[in-house]
Each structure stands twice: as structure tokens, then as C-alpha cells.
Scaffold this motif. Structure first.
Motif, mmCIF file in Angstrom:
data_model
loop_
_atom_site.group_PDB
_atom_site.id
_atom_site.type_symbol
_atom_site.label_atom_id
_atom_site.label_comp_id
_atom_site.label_asym_id
_atom_site.label_seq_id
_atom_site.Cartn_x
_atom_site.Cartn_y
_atom_site.Cartn_z
ATOM 1 N N LEU A 270 0.818 -1.203 0.000
ATOM 2 C CA LEU A 270 0.000 0.000 0.000
ATOM 3 C C LEU A 270 0.858 1.262 0.000
ATOM 4 O O LEU A 270 0.519 2.258 -0.639
ATOM 5 C CB LEU A 270 -0.928 0.006 1.215
ATOM 6 N N ALA A 271 1.981 1.212 0.692
ATOM 7 C CA ALA A 271 2.853 2.387 0.786
ATOM 8 C C ALA A 271 3.693 2.576 -0.470
ATOM 9 O O ALA A 271 3.743 3.662 -1.048
ATOM 10 C CB ALA A 271 3.754 2.259 2.011
ATOM 11 N N GLY A 275 1.256 4.100 -3.136
ATOM 12 C CA GLY A 275 1.630 5.447 -2.742
ATOM 13 C C GLY A 275 0.823 6.036 -1.626
ATOM 14 O O GLY A 275 0.650 7.255 -1.543
ATOM 15 N N GLU A 276 0.316 5.212 -0.741
ATOM 16 C CA GLU A 276 -0.493 5.720 0.363
ATOM 17 C C GLU A 276 0.383 6.137 1.537
ATOM 18 O O GLU A 276 1.312 5.433 1.913
ATOM 19 C CB GLU A 276 -1.481 4.645 0.830
ATOM 20 N N GLY A 277 0.053 7.273 2.110
ATOM 21 C CA GLY A 277 0.736 7.723 3.307
ATOM 22 C C GLY A 277 0.208 7.009 4.541
ATOM 23 O O GLY A 277 -0.708 6.191 4.459
ATOM 24 N N VAL A 278 0.760 7.339 5.694
ATOM 25 C CA VAL A 278 0.386 6.667 6.936
ATOM 26 C C VAL A 278 -1.107 6.828 7.225
ATOM 27 O O VAL A 278 -1.799 5.860 7.560
ATOM 28 C CB VAL A 278 1.214 7.212 8.117
ATOM 29 N N GLU A 279 -1.619 8.053 7.082
ATOM 30 C CA GLU A 279 -3.026 8.301 7.407
ATOM 31 C C GLU A 279 -3.957 7.550 6.470
ATOM 32 O O GLU A 279 -4.985 7.013 6.889
ATOM 33 C CB GLU A 279 -3.329 9.808 7.364
ATOM 34 N N THR A 304 4.050 7.365 -7.676
ATOM 35 C CA THR A 304 4.562 5.999 -7.631
ATOM 36 C C THR A 304 5.276 5.652 -8.927
ATOM 37 O O THR A 304 5.194 6.378 -9.926
ATOM 38 C CB THR A 304 3.408 5.009 -7.418
ATOM 39 N N LEU A 305 5.972 4.506 -8.926
ATOM 40 C CA LEU A 305 6.656 4.029 -10.127
ATOM 41 C C LEU A 305 5.657 3.841 -11.259
ATOM 42 O O LEU A 305 5.944 4.152 -12.417
ATOM 43 C CB LEU A 305 7.386 2.721 -9.822
#
Length: 550
Positions: A270-271, A275-279, A304-305
């Protein structure tokens, strides 16, 4: 030896009409035979030329192939299926995009009503669409899955009969038992499982296909109310007072579905890939039971890539499509100084009345949905060439490649829990009794599974450096390998020993993708179960926790 005449064959002018008539007659006969023997009275129109460019929005087209036994004397003892849901209506997000581009076209037509582009064009959605129908199976999608169940039972009647539960019995998700049918926690995958199940049941009873009766079944049995009832029982079976109301399709609760929704349970994926941040990841974790489809449920704020590569590809290839549109439409020649660009559509038109890439992109979205739902080629799809379709298709596959396949290792290594479940069932069937296990999920499930198996891997990366020949000849084509209704089946056969010194039987594994046999990478023509296990040993022993740790 038979002597041949080396002179080139020729046809006299008087023969040509007869030859052409014969060719047309044979083509028509073949087409009708395909429609009646493959699809029966529920036949679909043949695919249009642009269908091959719809990526994962393509509809399912049966190839007419049959299951082949490894050698004489082999008996099927296991059938394990993973199927993507059938053709569905667009998501609300895509629906709004189509409505917006149609609004723009309507406004443009009011300004230049005599423009030739409006000839034989409808400025309206080619099908009924609302928030209520968003993401659910279309009539075509229901029939796709019904016919899939019909055909697989037709191929393996004895195996199905051995494994199917007794009528009115309460099934459970016993993954190591002799039968299970399950779906992810989404309405469309549950609908797909029910349609497949109906196809199996009708073929088993030799029911004559009646499209009207089938539609009646779909309307009464595939309701959201019945889905909610099955979902409630699946989440908390012990709290249900009436065990006889147990679902015929088990809905796997999203919060614990590590096999079919592994993409929702991997922090690293997911990160780094989405490209998801912590929140965002925290919010996602709190919404494990939320029903938004995986492709629509997250906002991506990191470049993201996948996005970097997509952006680079568009910079190289998309200008030529936009330029051709502007040369063809030539709006400047039809516009006067009195015309103004409507507010809200500045991203579709430049100040000098040039169509933009955003407009062409959204018009392609409208075209793909026309083809997916009503097989209409003559409306807005007629504005696109084959080369346009190839470029758009490859653009979509860049995302699929990096987010669901070989572009990044984590994107497909996370399918390990699913492969482990499949192998466990194969092994149990080899040691104990015949079994059938049916699963219904998403493109996000099936594409990583293809990749972890080593299927459809090209020798080059999918990026902006490819040429048109590579785009055309690539193996990784989602429109072919992962259309709506795509499926991969694992069959295990008990076969006679190859020699007197061998064990009395051999366990042979075969893989069928979209009902066509695929060679297992790294195996000979016949892949024994122990060889299959050795090939994928690293994935069969990995854990999602270790893979997904940031």
C-alpha cells in the motif's frame, strides 16, 4: 509419391464469384456453429476489432477449447477455480467521467451543430446507469458467469457430482474439504458465484436454456438483500439461529481475507506501490469491510513508479493521438469570435480551441464502456484507430504491470497466501478424496497469481521505451488474460505409473487460463505435483507478514 503441379493456382473470372460465395458461406456457417454450440441461445455478438484494446474492461470471449487429459487412463480428482467477476457496470467515478464528457459534447454541438462529427452519433450513455447499478453485474456479465459454470460442469461432470453438496445442505468454507464456493466481500463477486452455481446446477439437471426464465432467476435471486443475508451469516455464523439459512455462497469477510484480498493486507504494498501515506493506510485498515472496489478505494498522493512510467509513456505517445483528433475535428474552422469555452470544460479545450489529451482520454473511457456493455462500435469508438487503441491499451497495462504484476516484486509476491491455499487443496486431493473449490474475486487477485506462476512474462519491461511492435506482440495483455470473467483453473489428475518401478500412480497438475491450457513455466508437458511444489517452493513457504513489513 504423389506428383504435384508446380504451376501457381489461378481462378478464371467466371470462377471468382463462386469462390467468393463459398468463402462467405463457410464463414457464416462457422460463425453460426460457434454461436449455437458454444454459447447456445445466450450467444453474444462476435468481438469488434477494438475489443482487444479494452484492457481489464474487455468482456469475456469463450475460445471453444476443451479440457485435455494428460495421458490415457488419467482421472481428474481436483478442480480449483479462481474467477474474476463478470462484466459489470462502471464505478460511480467512471460514470461521472462519462456524463461529463457527454455534457461537453452536447455543449459543443450547440455551438457547431453542422459539424460532420455529429453524423450518426448519440450524445447519451449507451446503457441505463445509476448509483444503484454502479459496479454490479450487467445482464451480459451474469450470462458470462452462468455459461462458465455450465461449460466447466460439462467438461468435468463426474468430478462435480462427487464433490457437490447435497441439495439444501448448509455449506461451510472448508478449504480442505471436498467442496467450497466463496467470493470476496463485494456484491459483484457474490453475484458471479451465484450465476456460476446456477449454470452448474442447470447443466447437471440437463435444463434447456431459456433466456427469459434465466433473467427471472437473476432478478429474483441476485438481489442485494440476499447478498446482505449471506454476508451476515458468513461474518458471524454462530450468531445465526437458523442454520438452514446458511448461504450457498460463502462471502469471505474482508478483514480476514488474506487469500483473495491480499492487496488490502500489505502495508509495504500500500505504501510503496499504491503510494499511500500513513493516514491513508490507517483509514484503509479501519475500512476492511467497506465495499468500494479496490481500484477505487484509495487516493494516491505519492508519484509511484506506476505513475512515473505512465506519465513518461504519455509524453512519448499521446501527443500523436491528440494531434490526429485536432486534424480530424478542425474546430477552429467552425468557431467564430462570438463562441466562448463553457466554464468547467477548460481542461477539454485549449484557449485556441484545440482538443486536449484529457478530452481524448475521457472519450476513450466512453468508447470502452460502449463496447463492454452494448458492443457498439459505430458510435464514439469510430473516432479511434487501431493504433490509438493499442496505445491506450498499453497505457492501461503499465498500471496493471507495476501494481499487479512483474513491474515490482511486491506487487505479485503478495499472492503467496492464495498460491498456498491452492497448493494445499491440490495436495489434499492427491492424498485423500476428489474435491472442487471455487473462488470469485478481482483483477487485483488474478493478475498477481498469473505472475507468481511465471505466466505471460515478457523479455522487456513495459515502459515508455517500447515500440509499436513490442506493444503488439507482448504476452502481458490484460485485455486477453484478464478480461471481465477471466478465470484460471487448476486440475489434478491421477494417472497410471510411467514405468513398473514407479509408484502405482502419478499426480499430474494442469493449468487452464480462460478455458485454454497453459504450459506451467519450468515444467515439461506433464507437471507432477511434487515438481509443481518444487517450482514454487519459495512462495509456498513465505509469509505475508514478512513480505509486507516496512
Amino acid at each position: 509419391m504423389v506428383k504435384t503441379n508446380n504451376k501457381p493456382a489461378s481462378s478464371s473470372p467466371s470462377q471468382l464469384p463462386y469462390v467468393l460465395f463459398l468463402i462467405l458461406a463457410l464463414s457464416l456457417a462457422f460463425y453460426l456453429q460457434q454461436r449455437t454450440t458454444i454459447e447456445g441461445p445466450l450467444g453474444f455478438p462476435p468481438p469488434s476489432p477494438l475489443h482487444q484494446y479494452l484492457s481489464t474492461k474487455n468482456t469475456y470471449h469463450y475460445s471453444g477449447k476443451n479440457v485435455t487429459l494428460p495421458t490415457e487412463g488419467c482421472v481428474p480428482v481436483h478442480f480449483g477455480l479462481l474467477s474474476r467477476h463478470g462484466t459489470r457496470y462502471p464505478s460511480p467515478k467512471v460514470g461521472k467521467k462519462m456524463t461529463r464528457v457527454l455534457s461537453f459534447l452536447e455543449a459543443l454541438k450547440n455551438k457547431v451543430p453542422l459539424h460532420p462529427v455529429w453524423h450518426k452519433k448519440d450524445i447519451r450513455l449507451p446503457f441505463e446507469f445509476s448509483d444503484k447499478t454502479a459496479n454490479v453485474l450487467t445482464p451480459r456479465g451474469r450470462k458470462e458467469m452462468y455459461l462458465l459454470g455450465w461449460r466447466w460442469y460439462d467438461q468435468l461432470p463426474q468430478l462435480f457430482d462427487q464433490a457437490l453438496p447435497e441439495p439444501n445442505s448448509a455449506p461451510t468454507l472448508n478449504l480442505n474439504g471436498i467442496f467450497s464456493i466463496s467470493a470476496t466481500q463485494t456484491f459483484r463477486t457474490w453475484q458471479s458465484a451465484k450465476c456460476f452455481q446456477k449454470g452448474v446446477a442447470d447443466k447437471k439437471k440437463s435444463v434447456t436454456l431459456d433466456p427469459q426464465e434465466l433473467e427471472k432467476f437473476f432478478e429474483t435471486e441476485l438481489t442485494e438483500e440476499k447478498y446482505r443475508k449471506d454476508l451476515s451469516f458468513s461474518i458471524s455464523p454462530s450468531s445465526q439461529p437458523d442454520k438452514s439459512s446458511a448461504p450457498s455462497v460463502y462471502v469471505r469477510p474482508s478483514a480476514s481475507d488474506f487469500a483473495l484480498r491480499f492487496f488490502d493486507h500489505c502495508d509495504k504494498y500500500l505504501a510503496e506501490v499504491r503510494g499511500e501515506g500513513v493516514e491513508e493506510r490507517k483509514k484503509h485498515s479501519e475500512q476492511k469491510t467497506f465495499e468500494a472496489p479496490p481500484e477505487d478505494s484509495h487516493g494516491k498522493k505519492v508519484l509511484t513508479l506506476s505513475k512515473k512510467t505512465s506519465k513518461a509513456f504519455k509524453a512519448v505517445f499521446f501527443n500523436q493521438i491528440t494531434s490526429r483528433f485536432n486534424q480530424h475535428w478542425q474546430l477552429k474552422q467552425h468557431i467564430t469570435s462570438e463562441h466562448k469555452i463553457d466554464a468547467g470544460f477548460e481542461d477539454y479545450l485549449s484557449p485556441d480551441w484545440e482538443l486536449t489529451g484529457d478530452f481524448v482520454d475521457d472519450l476513450w473511457t466512453l468508447c470502452t464502456n460502449e463496447l463492454s456493455h452494448v458492443d457498439t462500435f459505430t458510435n464514439w469508438c469510430s473516432e479511434f484507430s487501431h493504433e490509438d487503441g493499442l496505445i491506450f491499451d498499453f497505457q492501461s497495462d503499465i498500471k496493471n504491470y507495476y501494481e499487479k504484476a512483474y513491474g515490482q516484486n511486491i506487487s505479485y509476491h503478495i499472492a503467496a497466501p492464495l498460491l498456498q491455499e491452492i497448493y494445499s487443496q491440490l495436495r489434499t486431493s492427491a492424498l485423500e478424496s476428489p474435491s472442487v473449490h471455487l473462488r470469485f474475486a478481482h483483477a487485483e487477485t488474478i493478475l498477481p497469481l498469473y505472475s507468481i506462476l511465471g505466466l505471460y512474462k515478457d523479455e522487456f519491461e513495459l515502459n515508455e521505451k517500447v515500440n509499436l511492435e513490442q506493444m503488439t506482440k507482448r504476452q502481458f495483455r490484460s485485455s486477453v488474460i484478464s478480461p471481465m470473467g477471466a478465470n484460471i483453473a487448476f486440475l489434478l489428475f491421477k494417472c497410471p505409473a510411467s514405468s513398473s518401478s514407479s509408484p502405482p500412480t502419478r499426480d499430474i497438475v494442469k493449468i487452464y487460463v480462460n478455458e485454454r491450457e497453459e504450459k506451467i513455466p519450468g515444467c515439461d508437458d506433464e507437471c507432477e505435483l511434487h515438481e509443481f511444489a518444487a517450482l514454487y517452493q519459495s512462495h509456498l513457504t513465505s509469509s505475508l507478514d514478512s513480505l509486507c513489513r516496512l
